[in-house]
Design an enzyme around this catalytic site. Structure first.
Site, PDB file in Angstrom:
ATOM      1  N   ASP A 198       0.837  -1.188   0.000  1.00  0.00           N
ATOM      2  CA  ASP A 198       0.000   0.000   0.000  1.00  0.00           C
ATOM      3  C   ASP A 198       0.874   1.240   0.000  1.00  0.00           C
ATOM      4  O   ASP A 198       1.951   1.258   0.598  1.00  0.00           O
ATOM      5  CB  ASP A 198      -0.923   0.006   1.224  1.00  0.00           C
ATOM      6  CG  ASP A 198      -0.153   0.074   2.531  1.00  0.00           C
ATOM      7  OD1 ASP A 198       0.022   1.189   3.066  1.00  0.00           O
ATOM      8  OD2 ASP A 198       0.302  -0.988   3.016  1.00  0.00           O
ATOM      9  N   SER A 199       0.426   2.275  -0.707  1.00  0.00           N
ATOM     10  CA  SER A 199       1.096   3.569  -0.738  1.00  0.00           C
ATOM     11  C   SER A 199       2.563   3.393  -1.146  1.00  0.00           C
ATOM     12  O   SER A 199       2.841   2.926  -2.246  1.00  0.00           O
ATOM     13  CB  SER A 199       0.953   4.237   0.635  1.00  0.00           C
ATOM     14  OG  SER A 199       1.244   5.601   0.577  1.00  0.00           O
ATOM     15  N   ALA A 200       3.516   3.739  -0.280  1.00  0.00           N
ATOM     16  CA  ALA A 200       4.924   3.532  -0.613  1.00  0.00           C
ATOM     17  C   ALA A 200       5.216   2.053  -0.874  1.00  0.00           C
ATOM     18  O   ALA A 200       6.053   1.706  -1.708  1.00  0.00           O
ATOM     19  CB  ALA A 200       5.805   4.045   0.517  1.00  0.00           C
ATOM     20  N   LEU A 250      -2.464  -0.996  -3.234  1.00  0.00           N
ATOM     21  CA  LEU A 250      -3.526  -0.217  -2.613  1.00  0.00           C
ATOM     22  C   LEU A 250      -3.083   1.237  -2.511  1.00  0.00           C
ATOM     23  O   LEU A 250      -2.078   1.538  -1.860  1.00  0.00           O
ATOM     24  CB  LEU A 250      -3.845  -0.767  -1.226  1.00  0.00           C
ATOM     25  CG  LEU A 250      -4.044  -2.291  -1.144  1.00  0.00           C
ATOM     26  CD1 LEU A 250      -4.350  -2.703   0.299  1.00  0.00           C
ATOM     27  CD2 LEU A 250      -5.153  -2.739  -2.088  1.00  0.00           C
TER      28      LEU A 250
END
Length: 321
Positions: A160-162, A188
């Site tokens: 997710d994200s990074a 995500l």
């Protein structure tokens, strides 16, 4: 190939709206105004320390620490999990915060519903390590799974994200080094672009509940230390043709929707099978807050269904799912 985008309408729920307001009031100011100094970045580690109490793994989940030498990780095994299917999970946090504890509950929930085990990676982050080290650690964990005999067709890299950034770069590095790529990627609200100016002009950037996108320019300079003269490591700037099928999710009003939208365009251009779900009114990585955000559970079910379909490991649970 045409971009494949689904819009999940009908939300957010009243609980999700209340949680969005909480994040906007309590968390956004911390991220928006805290100085990006080494001491402040180290202090951000408190989020991970406190998460073991606030966001524990579901009952019955087995946690086994793993050492990779310079960094750590943990096996996350839900009750009755089968070892044939494995999720390599790379947590988010802007490459400077969060960790194994903040994401333990999310990883366990995805693994349980996927009928899989998960290897969650505690890769090194700022201020101790720049992006190049985070990328190398993520790739080392994937290479370790292959060395242990896990079949690539039964490995899904998720993040997710990074961590979504790292999910893409790990698979791309594997292809570049002649190693088999995983069966699929789940991302995500992924960070995929390091061009802050492009994101700043995006209509959803200012509406994000708790991610202050205006800080990403300064963060980029810290991340790319030692890589200034190298080609951009961002997934949207690389040759994506070797990637396996990709499943992405994001909220409709978050800053990193820009990155998801752009990645869809690049995947379509590269001919990579892909799917993006945009969830109406949901915040950045809302799946991690399932419970406070009821839609998170439905989203995790969607993720798990994709993982089961993308892998070849059979199980009795799959037949009943």
């Amino acid at each position: 190939m045409q971009p494949t985008i689904e819009v999940r309408e009908g939300g957010p729920s009243s609980k999700a709206k209340r949680f969005e307001r909480f994040m906007r009031i309590a968390i956004r100011p911390v991220f928006a105004y805290s100085p990006l100094t080494p001491s402040m970045l180290r202090l951000a580690g408190v989020f991970d320390l406190g998460a073991a109490v606030v966001m524990p793994a579901p009952p019955g989940t087995e946690i086994e620490p793993v050492s990779f030498g310079d960094f750590g990780g943990e096996w996350v095994r839900p009750p009755g999990a089968k070892e044939g299917r494995v999720i390599l999970y790379l947590h988010g946090g802007g490459f400077f915060t969060c960790g194994l504890r903040t994401h333990r509950r999310l990883v366990a929930r995805i693994a349980k519903r996927s009928h899989a085990v998960a290897l969650s990676v505690g890769y090194r982050q700022l201020p101790k390590a720049p992006l190049s080290v985070s990328m190398a650690d993520a790739f080392e964990a994937y290479r370790g799974l292959l060395a242990q005999g896990y079949a690539p067709e039964n490995i899904v890299i998720a993040g997710d994200s990074a961590g979504g950034f790292l999910a893409f770069t790990t698979a791309l590095t594997a292809a570049e080094q002649g190693l088999p790529v995983p069966s699929a990627i789940v991302a995500l609200s992924p960070l995929t672009d390091l061009d802050h100016e492009a994101r700043a002009s995006y209509p959803h950037t200012r509406s994000d509940a708790y991610i202050p996108a205006h800080r990403l320019g300064a963060l980029k300079r810290l991340l790319l230390a030692g890589m200034e003269d190298a080609p951009s490591p961002a997934p949207v700037d690389r040759d994506l043709r070797a990637l396996p099928p990709v499943f992405m999710m994001c909220g409709s009003e978050e800053a990193l929707r820009h990155d998801a939208d752009l990645m869809v365009e690049r995947l379509a251009e590269a001919g990579v099978p892909h799917r993006l779900q945009i969830w109406e009114g949901q915040i950045h990585v809302f799946q991690a807050f399932a419970g406070a955000v009821p839609e998170g559970h439905e989203a995790i079910d969607e993720i798990a269904a994709f993982i089961r379909t993308a892998t070849t490991a059979p199980s009795q649970e799959d037949a009943a799912a």
